[in-house]
Scaffold this active site. Sequence first.
Site, short mmCIF file in Angstrom:
data_model
loop_
_atom_site.label_atom_id
_atom_site.label_comp_id
_atom_site.label_asym_id
_atom_site.label_seq_id
_atom_site.Cartn_x
_atom_site.Cartn_y
_atom_site.Cartn_z
N ILE A 58 35.23 47.74 40.22
CA ILE A 58 34.60 48.61 41.20
C ILE A 58 34.55 50.05 40.69
CG2 ILE A 58 34.90 49.61 43.51
CD1 ILE A 58 36.05 46.86 44.34
N ILE A 59 35.64 50.53 40.12
CA ILE A 59 35.70 51.86 39.53
C ILE A 59 35.90 51.72 38.03
CG2 ILE A 59 37.07 53.98 39.41
CD1 ILE A 59 37.61 53.69 42.40
N CYS A 75 41.55 43.18 43.20
CA CYS A 75 41.92 42.27 42.13
C CYS A 75 43.01 41.32 42.62
CB CYS A 75 42.43 43.05 40.92
SG CYS A 75 41.32 44.37 40.37
N ARG A 117 40.25 40.61 37.67
CA ARG A 117 39.67 41.89 38.05
C ARG A 117 38.37 41.75 38.84
NH1 ARG A 117 36.97 46.75 34.56
NH2 ARG A 117 37.29 48.39 36.10
N LEU A 118 38.29 42.53 39.92
CA LEU A 118 37.05 42.79 40.63
C LEU A 118 36.69 44.23 40.29
CD1 LEU A 118 34.96 41.75 42.74
CD2 LEU A 118 36.40 42.79 44.50
N ASN A 178 46.42 45.79 42.30
CA ASN A 178 45.42 45.28 43.24
C ASN A 178 45.19 46.36 44.28
OD1 ASN A 178 43.92 43.81 45.15
ND2 ASN A 178 45.77 42.94 46.07
N GLY A 179 43.98 46.86 44.39
CA GLY A 179 43.69 47.83 45.43
C GLY A 179 42.92 49.02 44.92
N GLU A 180 42.98 50.09 45.71
CA GLU A 180 42.31 51.33 45.37
C GLU A 180 43.20 52.50 45.78
OE1 GLU A 180 39.50 51.19 43.80
OE2 GLU A 180 38.85 49.15 44.22
N GLY A 201 36.06 48.49 60.48
CA GLY A 201 36.68 49.34 61.49
C GLY A 201 38.07 48.96 61.93
#
Length: 523
Positions: A52-53, A2, A49-50, A74-76, A361
């Site tokens: 995702i959960i 987000c 907001r994006l 912002n984040g997870e 990666g």
Amino acid sequence: MCGLAGVARRESRGVATEMLDRMAGALRHRGPDGSGRYADAQVGLAHVRLSIIDVAGGAQPLGNEDGSVLIVYNGEVYNYLELRHELVAAGHRFRTRSDTEVLVHAYEQWGTGMLGRLNGQFAFAIYDRRAGTVLLARDRFGVRPLFYSIAHGDLWFASEAKALFAGGEVEAELDPVGLDQVFTFWAARPPRTVFRGVYSLEPGTFAVWRQGVLRHDRFYELHYPEAREESSDTLPTLGGLLDSSVALRLRSDVPVGGYLSGGLDSSITCALAARESPFSLRTFSVTFDDPELDEREFQQLVARQLQSRHHIQAIGAHDVASVFPEVVRHAETPLVRTAPAPMYLLARLAREHDIKVVLTGEGSDELFLGYDLFKETALRLFCLRQPQSQVRPRLFDRLYPYLDPRGRRGDFWRRSFLEAGAPDDPLFSHLPRFLLTARIKDFYSSDLRTTLAGGDALEELRASLPQQFASWSPLNRAAYLEMVTLLSPYLLSAQGDRMSLAHGVEARYPFLDHRVFEFAARL
């Protein structure tokens, strides 16, 4: 993933919702799925907001039961299910399935002590209405950005600097010292940015705003307690950690894809994801018309082995130039390389195929010493132990095999490594890169030179090194410098977060699970 923005005023003089809307609008690319805001007499919060959960729930700003604690985030946080279980057992009640609400209750339960419990990539602001405080925090390695400025006595904060400027009270003005750092290290080092009066919250730190004062503290430090011997269970332990890290980063209510470069790190990441994912893995690669840059053979080999649904972004002679103005706008910094442009195009490809989360990666080369820079450091030390040797310096001709061989041969090439600095210089490993990059400064105007007179980017870096730095091995010192001068401020920012979120795509980094880092640092 987000975008967040907000202001905390020193005095209660109100926050205009129109201003919050402008700040959120500047971040819309980061969160195209929804927006929200909160304002009272002293604090304003804005969020895009994006989802995702908990796609249906989890809108922000989000608060606790009585609205006394509010967050924009912002984040997870990948271990949110485990933390939620702890918090429910402690008596907390939840109304959503989101990791955002876990942070609200974690703050209520543990205060800033919550930060050490989080496994994730995050930047957030928590407004505690009862205490009259705003807490800003950023993840351990700086995956997600958080900028702030104090203007007219008020605290402004946002995921990107452009949102600060959209508020109308923070001036957009060049910082010559930040610019000089870009032309030394490839990026300004937090807390410095290229904008005067705009700061980047350092990775692994938090700050608390109370009564017009911002106080900083650190919850995580990079450390390299190198073991004398390698344990017999090293490989199984590493395998278990990577399995766990990938499994956590597959937690999502939308499909998770993977970036596949054809190299070892992304191939490992995608292989583990293909094994663990409940969805058919979709992989994404860039190919180049230039055969010296192209790695499609390896990408396709891995994609076939994984049986992934593979998508390719072909990059021709003019594609990088055509998107570069947008790349710079999103990066919000001068760029000394064009590498962010292919990442911008790759994120666009993923979004076109309805993927808004990808595993990638980055971080493996810093943790496991994969870059040629580490070979270069070891070779320079080897040669300088016998400075009269005529044979040892010839080994430099084998370094960087992907460069034009006409430019990496002979005495000049070898001396560029051997004369870059003494082994007792704390920056020994990186001086060839820093000094070469600094040749850009030959183009500085006389006015800029005068402005920068008396400053020294390298000396400032030396002075900032942790006390235990000198006790680490030469390669671990090099690894630390790579983490703080390149990975966080450049690879994860201008080339990472900014390029993926330009298209509303969240990148996740299994190698940057703090458990994996700490394991690698002990090797």
